[in-house]
Design a protein around this motif. Structure first.
Motif, mmCIF file in Angstrom:
data_model
loop_
_atom_site.group_PDB
_atom_site.id
_atom_site.type_symbol
_atom_site.label_atom_id
_atom_site.label_comp_id
_atom_site.label_asym_id
_atom_site.label_seq_id
_atom_site.Cartn_x
_atom_site.Cartn_y
_atom_site.Cartn_z
ATOM 1 N N PRO A 1 17.995 2.324 5.424
ATOM 2 C CA PRO A 1 16.739 2.348 6.192
ATOM 3 C C PRO A 1 16.026 3.692 6.105
ATOM 4 C CG PRO A 1 18.507 1.387 7.491
ATOM 5 C CD PRO A 1 19.138 1.971 6.281
ATOM 6 N N ALA A 2 16.817 4.779 6.019
ATOM 7 C CA ALA A 2 16.196 6.101 5.908
ATOM 8 C C ALA A 2 15.436 6.234 4.585
ATOM 9 C CB ALA A 2 17.269 7.190 6.015
ATOM 10 N N MET A 3 16.023 5.710 3.500
ATOM 11 C CA MET A 3 15.342 5.744 2.203
ATOM 12 C C MET A 3 14.038 4.944 2.253
ATOM 13 S SD MET A 3 17.087 7.464 -0.148
ATOM 14 C CE MET A 3 18.711 7.926 -0.735
ATOM 15 N N PHE A 4 14.087 3.758 2.861
ATOM 16 C CA PHE A 4 12.869 2.947 2.970
ATOM 17 C C PHE A 4 11.830 3.646 3.854
ATOM 18 C CE2 PHE A 4 15.497 -0.856 1.750
ATOM 19 C CZ PHE A 4 14.779 -1.135 0.602
ATOM 20 N N GLY A 5 12.295 4.362 4.876
ATOM 21 C CA GLY A 5 11.369 5.117 5.711
ATOM 22 C C GLY A 5 10.645 6.196 4.928
ATOM 23 N N TRP A 6 11.365 6.879 4.052
ATOM 24 C CA TRP A 6 10.720 7.904 3.232
ATOM 25 C C TRP A 6 9.789 7.291 2.199
ATOM 26 C CZ3 TRP A 6 10.346 12.450 5.050
ATOM 27 C CH2 TRP A 6 11.369 13.009 5.808
ATOM 28 N N SER A 7 10.123 6.098 1.697
ATOM 29 C CA SER A 7 9.203 5.431 0.764
ATOM 30 C C SER A 7 7.908 5.040 1.471
ATOM 31 C CB SER A 7 9.870 4.201 0.147
ATOM 32 O OG SER A 7 10.048 3.177 1.102
ATOM 33 N N LEU A 8 8.004 4.673 2.756
ATOM 34 C CA LEU A 8 6.800 4.367 3.535
ATOM 35 C C LEU A 8 5.942 5.618 3.709
ATOM 36 C CD1 LEU A 8 5.094 2.476 5.301
ATOM 37 C CD2 LEU A 8 6.595 3.030 7.215
ATOM 38 N N ARG A 9 6.578 6.738 3.976
ATOM 39 C CA ARG A 9 5.829 7.996 4.114
ATOM 40 C C ARG A 9 5.178 8.397 2.787
ATOM 41 N NH1 ARG A 9 8.604 11.175 8.613
ATOM 42 N NH2 ARG A 9 9.947 9.617 9.595
ATOM 43 N N ALA A 10 5.907 8.201 1.688
ATOM 44 C CA ALA A 10 5.316 8.487 0.382
ATOM 45 C C ALA A 10 4.146 7.547 0.103
ATOM 46 C CB ALA A 10 6.379 8.352 -0.713
ATOM 47 N N GLY A 11 4.236 6.303 0.618
ATOM 48 C CA GLY A 11 3.114 5.379 0.485
ATOM 49 C C GLY A 11 1.884 5.871 1.232
ATOM 50 N N LEU A 12 2.099 6.440 2.423
ATOM 51 C CA LEU A 12 0.974 7.028 3.157
ATOM 52 C C LEU A 12 0.367 8.194 2.372
ATOM 53 C CD1 LEU A 12 2.405 7.093 6.808
ATOM 54 C CD2 LEU A 12 0.682 5.541 5.887
ATOM 55 N N TYR A 13 1.229 8.990 1.762
ATOM 56 C CA TYR A 13 0.751 10.112 0.963
ATOM 57 C C TYR A 13 -0.050 9.616 -0.248
ATOM 58 C CZ TYR A 13 1.031 14.782 -1.178
ATOM 59 O OH TYR A 13 0.734 16.012 -1.726
ATOM 60 N N ALA A 14 0.370 8.447 -0.790
ATOM 61 C CA ALA A 14 -0.317 7.899 -1.965
ATOM 62 C C ALA A 14 -1.709 7.385 -1.644
ATOM 63 C CB ALA A 14 0.521 6.777 -2.576
ATOM 64 N N LEU A 15 -2.011 7.116 -0.355
ATOM 65 C CA LEU A 15 -3.331 6.591 -0.004
ATOM 66 C C LEU A 15 -4.453 7.505 -0.497
ATOM 67 C CD1 LEU A 15 -2.711 5.383 3.675
ATOM 68 C CD2 LEU A 15 -2.951 3.960 1.631
ATOM 69 N N ALA A 16 -4.272 8.805 -0.301
ATOM 70 C CA ALA A 16 -5.313 9.747 -0.715
ATOM 71 C C ALA A 16 -5.388 9.850 -2.232
ATOM 72 C CB ALA A 16 -5.050 11.118 -0.102
ATOM 73 N N TRP A 17 -4.220 9.884 -2.884
ATOM 74 C CA TRP A 17 -4.217 10.071 -4.336
ATOM 75 C C TRP A 17 -4.724 8.835 -5.065
ATOM 76 C CZ3 TRP A 17 -4.003 14.897 -5.572
ATOM 77 C CH2 TRP A 17 -3.280 15.789 -4.787
ATOM 78 N N LEU A 18 -4.440 7.657 -4.542
ATOM 79 C CA LEU A 18 -4.995 6.443 -5.142
ATOM 80 C C LEU A 18 -6.511 6.405 -4.995
ATOM 81 C CD1 LEU A 18 -2.390 3.752 -3.993
ATOM 82 C CD2 LEU A 18 -2.777 4.573 -6.324
ATOM 83 N N GLY A 19 -7.006 6.839 -3.834
ATOM 84 C CA GLY A 19 -8.454 6.923 -3.652
ATOM 85 C C GLY A 19 -9.089 7.902 -4.615
ATOM 86 N N LEU A 20 -8.407 9.023 -4.851
ATOM 87 C CA LEU A 20 -8.915 10.012 -5.802
ATOM 88 C C LEU A 20 -8.939 9.442 -7.217
ATOM 89 C CD1 LEU A 20 -9.752 12.945 -6.475
ATOM 90 C CD2 LEU A 20 -7.325 13.480 -6.692
ATOM 91 N N ALA A 21 -7.838 8.799 -7.623
ATOM 92 C CA ALA A 21 -7.752 8.255 -8.983
ATOM 93 C C ALA A 21 -8.799 7.164 -9.207
ATOM 94 C CB ALA A 21 -6.349 7.701 -9.230
ATOM 95 N N LEU A 22 -8.956 6.264 -8.249
ATOM 96 C CA LEU A 22 -9.939 5.192 -8.398
ATOM 97 C C LEU A 22 -11.365 5.707 -8.282
ATOM 98 C CD1 LEU A 22 -8.209 2.321 -6.398
ATOM 99 C CD2 LEU A 22 -8.591 2.423 -8.858
ATOM 100 N N GLY A 23 -11.573 6.716 -7.435
ATOM 101 C CA GLY A 23 -12.902 7.306 -7.332
ATOM 102 C C GLY A 23 -13.352 7.911 -8.642
ATOM 103 N N VAL A 24 -12.447 8.639 -9.293
ATOM 104 C CA VAL A 24 -12.765 9.216 -10.599
ATOM 105 C C VAL A 24 -13.011 8.114 -11.629
ATOM 106 C CG1 VAL A 24 -11.769 10.524 -12.512
ATOM 107 C CG2 VAL A 24 -11.587 11.401 -10.182
ATOM 108 N N SER A 25 -12.243 7.029 -11.521
ATOM 109 C CA SER A 25 -12.350 5.939 -12.490
ATOM 110 C C SER A 25 -13.703 5.235 -12.440
ATOM 111 C CB SER A 25 -11.234 4.925 -12.236
ATOM 112 O OG SER A 25 -11.110 4.002 -13.281
ATOM 113 N N HIS A 26 -14.441 5.403 -11.335
ATOM 114 C CA HIS A 26 -15.761 4.777 -11.207
ATOM 115 C C HIS A 26 -16.845 5.493 -12.020
ATOM 116 C CE1 HIS A 26 -14.078 2.503 -7.832
ATOM 117 N NE2 HIS A 26 -15.180 1.793 -7.809
#
Length: 300
Positions: A187-212
């Motif tokens: 469960p601790a590993m899955f918890g950290w993957s969830l936090r990394a997913g939150l961190y990815a929200l900004a980077w995915l927005g950056l990558a897709l924004g540039v892709s436009h």
């Protein structure tokens, strides 16, 4: 409500297209390989360090890795070293007592999230614009709905891949480490993957924004990697500029990059986590809308 339904349908179409083209499998393998490779490398290095400690301290040798390091992690002298390295009392208080294996996974997950987000999502919009595939979708949905649907679809794909990477890291730790509390570690590993997913929200927005802003997938990925490098250097640039000009207020612009919210994701408390997650979501949507502002004025 109809707009939300169309956004979700676009996200599902993005995921279905990734499955049909096996891009989803490639994303999953990329995240899983990165997690497993880093965990195995770290545990191998840890085993060599333990062997040296056993020789120096004349301790009884252990057949599996992890016994000496788990004891060392709990020692007061080592915890003082960790505290000085973290440089944040609240973060140190929240990570103290956690198993080293989950912290190693968390560190690598946060480290590779920006790069993997750009490699995964950097070319998605640009390729559709360049091939003309976007025209078929834009007949049924608005440009804004299409952009948001692409964003949501990439979030779903990355979330599934991060969950698989957490499972892979847990299996490596369970197989190669001794003294691991397996029921608590997963469960601790899955918890950290969830936090990394939150961190990815900004980077995915950056990558897709540039892709436009371009119709070339390779060019979009290259610009995204440059943007990641700029975001990484941004706090240092601000600090040097503020010291040189004696303008301490410049340090407040650190909030414009995702790294400003990363420390909040290391906390256990609900409020810092939600504050950091909201900050990252706002950044991701801001980056995405900047790219969309260019896209909505161009010919699809």
């Amino acid at each position: 409500m109809r707009s939300l339904a169309r956004i979700w349908q676009t996200a599902l179409a993005e995921c279905a297209g990734a499955v049909r083209s096996r891009r989803a499998l490639a994303i999953l393998v990329l995240y899983l390989f990165s997690s497993v490779f880093c965990m195995m490398g770290t545990i191998s290095l840890l085993g060599k360090m333990e062997a040296e400690l056993v020789n120096v301290l004349q301790l009884p040798a252990s057949e599996r890795t992890g016994v000496v390091s788990a004891t060392l992690w709990k020692s007061k002298s080592f915890q003082r070293m960790v505290k000085s390295g973290v440089r944040n009392d609240l973060v140190y208080r929240d990570i103290s007592g956690r198993h080293p294996a989950e912290l190693v996974y968390a560190w690598f997950a946060f480290l590779f999230t920006p790069l993997l987000a750009v490699l995964v999502a950097g070319n998605r919009v640009a390729d559709d614009l360049g091939s003309g595939a976007a025209r078929y979708s834009l007949v049924r949905v608005t440009r804004l709905e299409w952009t948001l649907g692409k964003y949501v679809g990439q979030i779903v794909l990355v979330a599934a891949s991060l969950a698989a990477s957490a499972l892979g890291a847990w299996l490596v730790a369970a197989f190669r480490l001794s003294g691991v509390d397996l029921p608590m570690l997963l469960p601790a590993m899955f918890g950290w993957s969830l936090r990394a997913g939150l961190y990815a929200l900004a980077w995915l927005g950056l990558a897709l924004g540039v892709s436009h802003i371009t119709r070339s997938g390779s060019r979009a990925t290259a610009i995204g990697l440059i943007a990641v490098a700029i975001c990484g250097a941004w706090p240092t640039i601000l600090r040097l500029w503020a010291d040189w000009c004696d303008w301490p207020w410049l340090l407040h612009f650190d909030a414009l990059v995702p790294s400003a919210a990363k420390l909040s994701l290391w906390r256990r408390s609900f409020l810092p986590l939600m504050t950091g997650g909201a900050h990252l979501l706002v950044l991701g949507c801001t980056y995405l809308m900047l790219g969309h502002a260019v896209f909505r004025r161009s010919d699809a």
